[in-house]
Design a protein around this motif. Structure first.
Motif, PDB file in Angstrom:
ATOM      1  N   LEU A  15      -8.315   8.650  -1.087  1.00  0.00           N
ATOM      2  CA  LEU A  15      -7.413   8.178  -0.280  1.00  0.00           C
ATOM      3  C   LEU A  15      -7.785   7.799   1.058  1.00  0.00           C
ATOM      4  O   LEU A  15      -7.621   7.058   1.728  1.00  0.00           O
ATOM      5  N   TYR A  70       0.662  -1.177  -0.001  1.00  0.00           N
ATOM      6  CA  TYR A  70       0.023  -0.015  -0.039  1.00  0.00           C
ATOM      7  C   TYR A  70       0.751   1.243  -0.115  1.00  0.00           C
ATOM      8  O   TYR A  70       0.629   2.260  -0.628  1.00  0.00           O
ATOM      9  N   LEU A  71       2.039   1.123   0.661  1.00  0.00           N
ATOM     10  CA  LEU A  71       2.816   2.411   0.891  1.00  0.00           C
ATOM     11  C   LEU A  71       3.308   2.647  -0.488  1.00  0.00           C
ATOM     12  O   LEU A  71       3.436   3.657  -0.921  1.00  0.00           O
ATOM     13  N   LEU A  74       0.842   7.036  -6.754  1.00  0.00           N
ATOM     14  CA  LEU A  74      -0.514   8.010  -6.541  1.00  0.00           C
ATOM     15  C   LEU A  74       0.061   9.592  -6.277  1.00  0.00           C
ATOM     16  O   LEU A  74      -0.248  10.630  -7.025  1.00  0.00           O
ATOM     17  N   SER A  78       2.347   1.572  -3.481  1.00  0.00           N
ATOM     18  CA  SER A  78       1.384   2.045  -4.213  1.00  0.00           C
ATOM     19  C   SER A  78       0.985   3.591  -4.021  1.00  0.00           C
ATOM     20  O   SER A  78       0.539   4.346  -5.037  1.00  0.00           O
ATOM     21  N   GLY A  79       0.950   3.761  -2.867  1.00  0.00           N
ATOM     22  CA  GLY A  79       0.557   5.190  -2.546  1.00  0.00           C
ATOM     23  C   GLY A  79       1.518   6.301  -3.326  1.00  0.00           C
ATOM     24  O   GLY A  79       1.296   7.468  -3.606  1.00  0.00           O
ATOM     25  N   GLY A  97      -8.672   4.478   2.992  1.00  0.00           N
ATOM     26  CA  GLY A  97      -7.804   4.112   4.237  1.00  0.00           C
ATOM     27  C   GLY A  97      -8.913   4.054   5.336  1.00  0.00           C
ATOM     28  O   GLY A  97      -8.770   2.822   6.055  1.00  0.00           O
ATOM     29  N   GLU A 122      -8.209  13.669  -4.776  1.00  0.00           N
ATOM     30  CA  GLU A 122      -7.680  12.436  -4.615  1.00  0.00           C
ATOM     31  C   GLU A 122      -7.394  12.379  -3.042  1.00  0.00           C
ATOM     32  O   GLU A 122      -7.383  11.077  -2.332  1.00  0.00           O
ATOM     33  N   TYR A 151      -2.801   4.460   3.481  1.00  0.00           N
ATOM     34  CA  TYR A 151      -3.808   5.313   2.486  1.00  0.00           C
ATOM     35  C   TYR A 151      -3.976   6.530   3.106  1.00  0.00           C
ATOM     36  O   TYR A 151      -4.065   7.533   2.549  1.00  0.00           O
ATOM     37  N   LEU A 199      -1.311   8.803   3.747  1.00  0.00           N
ATOM     38  CA  LEU A 199      -0.790   9.539   2.252  1.00  0.00           C
ATOM     39  C   LEU A 199      -1.971  10.620   2.210  1.00  0.00           C
ATOM     40  O   LEU A 199      -1.593  11.559   1.160  1.00  0.00           O
ATOM     41  N   SER A 200      -3.029  10.548   2.535  1.00  0.00           N
ATOM     42  CA  SER A 200      -4.011  11.486   2.148  1.00  0.00           C
ATOM     43  C   SER A 200      -3.850  13.055   2.825  1.00  0.00           C
ATOM     44  O   SER A 200      -4.294  13.954   2.417  1.00  0.00           O
TER      45      SER A 200
END
Length: 787
Positions: free
Chosen positions: A421, A387-388, A394, A390-391, A425, A417, A433, A436-437
């Motif tokens: 996210l 996930y990290l 993004l 992949s984040g 999350g 976005e 996620y 990351l938002s």
């Protein structure tokens, strides 16, 4: 009794069996000690054997049958000894002071030798530097002596490894640092080695350091030998070093660390290498970088260091499937954004690079996408790592668009976005996620601020000024609010609020930041549109005027500027009042209540000071009609003050309702009542001056205010006695004292005889009335004070 006797015999048999086993264990233990001591000192009997042997013989002569009473007494006196103890119950060992022993062991066996090897290495470095500066020995001799010292330490350390492993490891690591030191100096400063030879020796030393660290299983070798080698270029630095050699040297060291990290994953080693490498690189970029000479070198080694640390981070994660931690998030994000930041800065200095900034950002996204795809397909690590990474894909896709393009829609993309996210999350309980938002929310906020600045600040100077409400910036502000409204709604769902992220420090901070950003965007979105409307009217009132020398200048209607400011105050008063009532009726949040109460008090003060001043400017414009030949000034300049007073009253009403709510948990009744009276007196004073100014009276600030304040002091005294409120009576006395000071030090200086008579008589009568009230109700006041 036969059953009891039978039970005793069973227990005695078990006890005999245990004692026989104990004798066997003691014999085996004795044999092991003998073998160890024979290996160490030949056939010499050890001190431990001398203590244990008599005890064994004693145990062998003891009867195996133990009476019941003795067993009970023995068990009652002391517990069974731990099987991990060296001698179990065979010998009695008096405990020694553990603290003293441990500290002494730590200092004698670990600390002193490390300090010693560091001092030794520094001594060699200082001696070498001194010999260089004073030309005591030739460069070739210096290098040979340096190699002899390093190799001698290695040989001595290896010889001592069998008996003194820790000490040996420290010697080897120090020797490794010296070999790095000498090789770098031989090539970079003396030109004794050709470049190929230097780059052959460096990997050899690195390989030796890797093998030694793994063989000893000691981080100290890697730390002193590899990380300590970072200091080598600077110990002999005379500003003549070649950056290609410096970074090539560092690259070799980092590759060695990669190998060790893959095998052992010693985090302190990785952290040290990471910090030293980027600090050295950043310092070089900041102080020594030359675009003409170093541009290509900087890009190549920037990419190399990034890939080495990226591979180092992933290698052990993918091999050992270690559980993902917060520190891993920090390291991966730091490495990625340090690389992107330096890369962006370097490309920005090049004309071609400027055109490739978007492509560079996209390449970052593609790299992380390939890694995430590899992790996902092979299932190499836990889902949080996937996930990290992949984040990060993004994130860089998000950055790539505004890097290459610009516009209000970029802010919307970030906001949407961030909402997506955050929803993933919380919905899927994927904390990465949600984390990351958070930076995307901050980016969206700064993007919105940038949009507001570029759109509103210089709107009047553009060829096609924006129209209020019907403009792209306002629409983007509203869509931004939709995104953050959605985020705030997700954040307040009860069953979603219990996720792990909500309990962390950053989660708690963002739980306050999200509604704050939402309210700020909502307030400023309409505030700027109101300001835009009145600015358009103000700049639209432009009139070209020629003076007596035929110089042309432009004039604007000042009343429109003041009117715009008043409507901004009215909007602020209304916004906070509605927020208070919504909180009372729906939200019932104490933190929001305290924030809105604080902002409401600040806005109230701003209106009473600045807002009333703007109203006085409108009044002056109406009375004087200075620009009547250019602009029409009507009754709206007078009527607007009562509209503002209505908004002010609405705010005070909402604050009164708010402080009485049970969820606020504060006692603000007395301060609010005092604040209310101050506001009433302030507005009444302004209103008195207003109408005296319109009527043409010239003594408003002196005669009028003094009498008004004296009357209001009387009102406060009456209320204080009637309602048994001592603080109102004290406030009245303070107000009357201020009035008297004003009278004697300000009023009488310019008042005529009639005015002085009026004000003195009026205030004197008021004082007599106040005194009379105090005397008439003195018992009531005394009872109140006693109670």
């Amino acid at each position: 009794m036969s059953d009891h006797q039978h039970r005793i015999e069973q227990l005695n048999q078990k006890l005999e069996a245990l004692l026989s086993k104990q004798e066997g264990f003691a014999k085996e233990l004795m044999a092991l000690y003998r073998e160890i001591e024979d290996l160490k000192t030949g056939n010499e009997r050890s001190a431990i054997e001398q203590v244990i042997q008599p005890q064994i013989e004693k145990e062998q002569h003891q009867p195996t049958s133990v009476p019941k009473e003795d067993v009970i007494k023995e068990n009652a006196k002391e517990p069974i000894a731990s099987p991990q103890a060296k001698n179990d119950v065979l010998i009695e060992v008096r405990p020694k002071s553990k603290t003293k022993s441990n500290w002494e062991k730590f200092i004698g066996e670990n600390l002193i030798n490390k300090i010693g090897i560091i001092i030794t290495v520094l001594g060699v470095a200082i001696g070498a530097k001194y010999s260089i500066e004073n030309n005591l020995i030739s460069p070739l001799t210096r290098i040979i002596l340096g190699y002899l010292v390093g190799l001698g330490l290695i040989g001595f350390g290896i010889k001592l490894k069998a008996k003194y492993e820790n000490y040996s490891a420290v010697l080897v690591s120090g020797a490794l640092a010296i070999l790095y030191f000498i090789t770098f100096a031989a090539y970079s400063f003396y030109d004794l080695f050709p470049q190929p030879m230097a780059f052959v020796l460096m990997p050899i030393f690195t390989a030796f350091g890797v093998v030694a660290a793994l063989n000893y299983n000691k981080q100290v070798i890697a730390h002193i030998g590899l990380v300590g080698a970072y200091a080598v270029p600077f110990l002999l630095s005379n500003d003549s070093g070649n950056p290609q050699i410096l970074f090539g040297y560092m690259g070799i060291i980092n590759i060695g660390i990669l190998v060790i990290a893959y095998k052992k994953y010693w985090k302190p080693l990785y952290y040290s290498s990471f910090i030293f490498t980027w600090l050295i690189y950043g310092s070089w970029i900041g102080f020594s970088f030359n675009y003409e000479e170093h541009y290509t070198t900087a890009l190549i080694f920037l990419s190399l260091f990034f890939l080495i640390f990226y591979a180092t981070f992933l290698s052990y994660k993918l091999k050992a499937s270690e559980k993902f931690k917060k520190s891993d998030i920090v390291l991966l994000l730091l490495n990625s954004f340090i690389f992107y930041g330096f890369g962006y800065g370097l490309l920005s200095q090049n004309e071609t690079g400027m055109q490739l900034l978007g492509v560079f950002t996209l390449c970052n996204a593609i790299l992380h996408f390939i890694v995430s795809l590899m992790i996902f397909k092979r299932k190499l690590a836990d889902r949080n790592l996937y996930y990290l990474v992949s984040g990060l894909v993004l994130v860089f896709l998000t950055i790539a668009i505004p890097v290459q393009l610009d516009g209000n829609w970029v802010t919307l993309l970030w906001a949407f976005e961030a909402a997506l996210l955050f929803w993933i999350g919380r919905k899927k309980n994927v904390v990465v996620y949600e984390y990351l938002s958070y930076p995307l929310m901050i980016l969206a906020l700064f993007g919105l601020l940038q949009d507001w600045t570029s759109s509103y600040a210089f709107n009047q100077f553009t060829e096609t000024p924006m129209k209020p409400i019907l403009n792209v910036t306002f629409m983007s502000s509203m869509l931004f609010l939709v995104s953050f409204g959605f985020i705030n709604w997700i954040n307040t769902i009860p069953h979603q609020a219990e996720v792990t992220s909500a309990k962390t420090t950053i989660g708690k901070i963002m739980s306050f930041a999200i509604p704050s950003i939402l309210l700020f965007g909502l307030y400023m979105g309409f505030f700027l549109e109101i300001q835009l409307y009145w600015d358009a009217l103000y700049y639209g009132s432009e009139v070209a005027i020629a003076d007596e020398n035929q110089y042309e200048y432009f004039k604007y209607n000042p009343d429109l500027k003041s009117m715009g400011n008043i409507w901004l105050f009215n909007y602020s008063l209304l916004f906070i009042a509605i927020l208070n009532l919504v909180n009372i009726g729906k939200i019932q949040n104490r933190v929001l209540g305290i924030i809105s109460l604080t902002i409401g008090l600040f806005t109230l003060y701003a209106f009473l000071s600045l807002g009333l001043y703007e109203l006085s400017e409108l009044r002056e414009g109406y009375i004087e009609q200075t620009d009547a030949e250019y602009y029409e000034t009507g009754y709206l300049n007078v009527v607007i003050r009562y509209i503002s007073f209505a908004f002010l009253g609405f705010l005070l009403f909402s604050l009164y309702r708010l402080i009485r709510q049970s969820f606020m948990k504060i006692n603000f009744s007395k301060p609010f009542e005092i604040l209310l009276h101050i506001s009433i007196l302030w507005v009444a004073s302004s209103e008195l001056l207003h109408w005296m100014d319109i009527s043409g009276a010239t003594q408003g600030y002196k005669l009028g205010l003094s009498i008004l304040w004296g009357l209001y002091s009387l009102v406060l005294i009456i209320l204080g006695i009637w309602k048994n409120k001592k603080y109102l009576r004290l406030g009245a006395i303070i107000l009357f004292g201020i009035t008297l000071i004003k009278l004697f030090f300000y009023d009488i200086a310019s008042l005529n005889t009639i005015s002085k008579t009026i004000v003195f008589v009026s205030l004197g009568i008021l004082l007599l009335i106040i005194s009379f009230l105090y005397n008439k109700y003195k018992l009531r006041i005394s009872d109140e004070d006693a109670n």
